[in-house]
Every structure is written in C-alpha cells, then in structure tokens.
Design an enzyme around this catalytic site. Structure first.
Site, mmCIF file in Angstrom:
data_model
loop_
_atom_site.group_PDB
_atom_site.id
_atom_site.type_symbol
_atom_site.label_atom_id
_atom_site.label_comp_id
_atom_site.label_asym_id
_atom_site.label_seq_id
_atom_site.Cartn_x
_atom_site.Cartn_y
_atom_site.Cartn_z
ATOM 1 N N SER A 91 29.605 -14.133 -14.264
ATOM 2 C CA SER A 91 30.687 -14.957 -14.804
ATOM 3 C C SER A 91 30.087 -15.928 -15.810
ATOM 4 O O SER A 91 28.880 -16.219 -15.754
ATOM 5 C CB SER A 91 31.367 -15.743 -13.680
ATOM 6 O OG SER A 91 32.267 -16.715 -14.188
ATOM 7 N N TYR A 127 30.906 -21.348 -6.096
ATOM 8 C CA TYR A 127 31.125 -20.233 -7.022
ATOM 9 C C TYR A 127 30.129 -20.279 -8.180
ATOM 10 O O TYR A 127 29.481 -19.266 -8.488
ATOM 11 C CB TYR A 127 32.552 -20.281 -7.559
ATOM 12 C CG TYR A 127 32.900 -19.142 -8.486
ATOM 13 C CD1 TYR A 127 33.109 -17.861 -7.986
ATOM 14 C CD2 TYR A 127 33.023 -19.337 -9.862
ATOM 15 C CE1 TYR A 127 33.430 -16.811 -8.822
ATOM 16 C CE2 TYR A 127 33.354 -18.295 -10.708
ATOM 17 C CZ TYR A 127 33.550 -17.031 -10.188
ATOM 18 O OH TYR A 127 33.866 -15.987 -11.025
#
Length: 243
Positions: free
Chosen positions: A132, A145
C-alpha cells in the site's frame, strides 16, 4: 495435457483479489483462491476455492504442499488484508496482532511455502505482495495498518533476496485509493472524495483492474529482470503535497 500456468491468490473473493482471479482466469491460468468468504468463481472449471481463515498457518501451508504446479509459470498474489481506523491510544494489542497476522504473517507463510514448493518441484514462478502507499508513508489513525504494510515491503525484499538464486522473483505493488468494498463508503462522502482527489495528481480514480494489470506485468516474462521492487499505483498520491 500438463498444466502450463497456475496462480494462487489470497483474498480472492472481493476487491483487488477478485479482479486478480478474473484477470488470471482470462489469461488461461488455473487459479486457486484462498479467502474466508465464498467465491463468485466457484463454478468456473479452472478455479478451485479454499474457504478458510488466512491466519490458520497450518491449513495455509497445506494448500501449497498439496497443490499441483505448472510447467511454464506459477504465480502467487498475496491480496488478503485488513486494517484498523482508530487513534493510537485506543489501539488494542489484540487488534494490532490481528492486523499483522493477516497482512504480514499470512503473506510470509504463503510466500515461503509457495517458493519452497517451486524449489522442491523445480518449477518456475514468482510472487507479488499487495502492499500500500501506507507502506511508504505515515497516515493518521492507522498505526497497525501502516506498520504492517511497511513490513510487507520488507518481506518482499527479503523473499526476493532469499529465493533469487532459484530464479524466483518477488515484487510488491503499493496501491493508492482503489475502489473496493472496503473503500466504498468514501465514494458516498463528498468531503472524503474531495480530500482524495486533492491528494492525487491525476484526475482519475483508481480501480481494481489497475492493480490486476500491474500484477500481470510483474508476473510475466516481460519483468524477467525485476525483483524486490515496489510498483506504486496511486495516481500521484505519494509524489508530493498540494501546498
């Protein structure tokens, strides 16, 4: 007739993973999907679905031990992922561990098992981990995350380093905001959409097929000299700030 092309895809039942399954089936691959939810591809003759908890390391490893491998190309796409949105002082240890179990540990277990089977069976192949832009920068209220996606990029480099001598390539993709069931609420929120569009430098929105097409390139012979890299697909999200 021997199997020529095979793909394993985690997180196969929705979002980016579902687009990956569609792309590899369309390219003539036999596909094994892994997800805790059922698959819309269950009736496809070239698709096998493993409905399971990706954090069950014994079962996950067993999928790769029992699988048949192809003669021309074998692919692993680690798409399964989860996230939290909460302040760091409210982030419980159990939630931190859950995010890492799904995003990092499962990618390690699948990645190592896949590569070891390629070595064992003397088969060609390569892997792609879905990281990501959060693996390249910090973001508010996403401590677990962000940390996990940084770890995915590190894992990608390490797998590439360890298995390169066996002609196995491992790369990562770092998507920006991509429209999936996870991000769908953004698209109903004008203020959120304004923030997203202001943060990009292309006036288009990311779709799951943008990531699938990048994976198709990274796992093809066109990328024969590419390993340990992270391909950023974010509409310019990480190139700078609008001051």
């Amino acid at each position: 007739m021997s199997l020529k092309h095979k793909a394993f895809i985690t997180g196969a039942s929705s979002g980016i993973g579902q687009s990956m399954v569609a792309a590899y089936l369309a390219a003539g691959y036999a596909v094994e999907g892994i997800d805790c939810s059922p698959s819309v591809f269950a009736s496809e003759p070239d698709y096998v679905h493993h409905q399971m908890d990706i954090t069950d390391s014994v079962r996950l490893n067993g999928v790769f031990e029992a699988a048949e491998y192809a003669s021309d190309n074998n692919v692993l796409i680690n798409c399964a992922g989860t996230r939290e949105i909460c302040r760091i002082d409210e982030l419980s240890l159990s939630l931190w561990e859950r995010v890492f179990a799904v995003n990092v540990t499962a990618s390690f277990v699948a990645g190592r098992a896949f590569c070891e089977q390629l070595v064992r069976h003397h088969r060609p192949g390569n892997a792609v981990n879905i990281a990501s832009v959060s693996g390249l920068m910090g973001e508010p209220d996403r401590t677990a995350y962000v940390s996990s996606k940084h770890a995915v990029i590190g894992l990608t480099k390490q797998l590439a380093l360890e298995y390169g001598k066996h002609h196995i390539r491992v790369n990562a993709i770092a998507p920006g905001v991509i429209r999936t069931p996870l991000t769908e609420p953004y698209y109903d929120n004008p203020a959120q959409m304004e923030k997203i569009q202001r943060g990009q430098f292309l006036p288009v929105l990311g779709e799951t097929q943008d990531v699938a097409k990048a994976a198709m390139y990274l796992t093809s012979s066109d990328a024969r000299f590419v390993t340990g890299s992270t391909l950023v697909i974010d509409g310019g999200w990480t190139i700078g700030k609008d001051l």
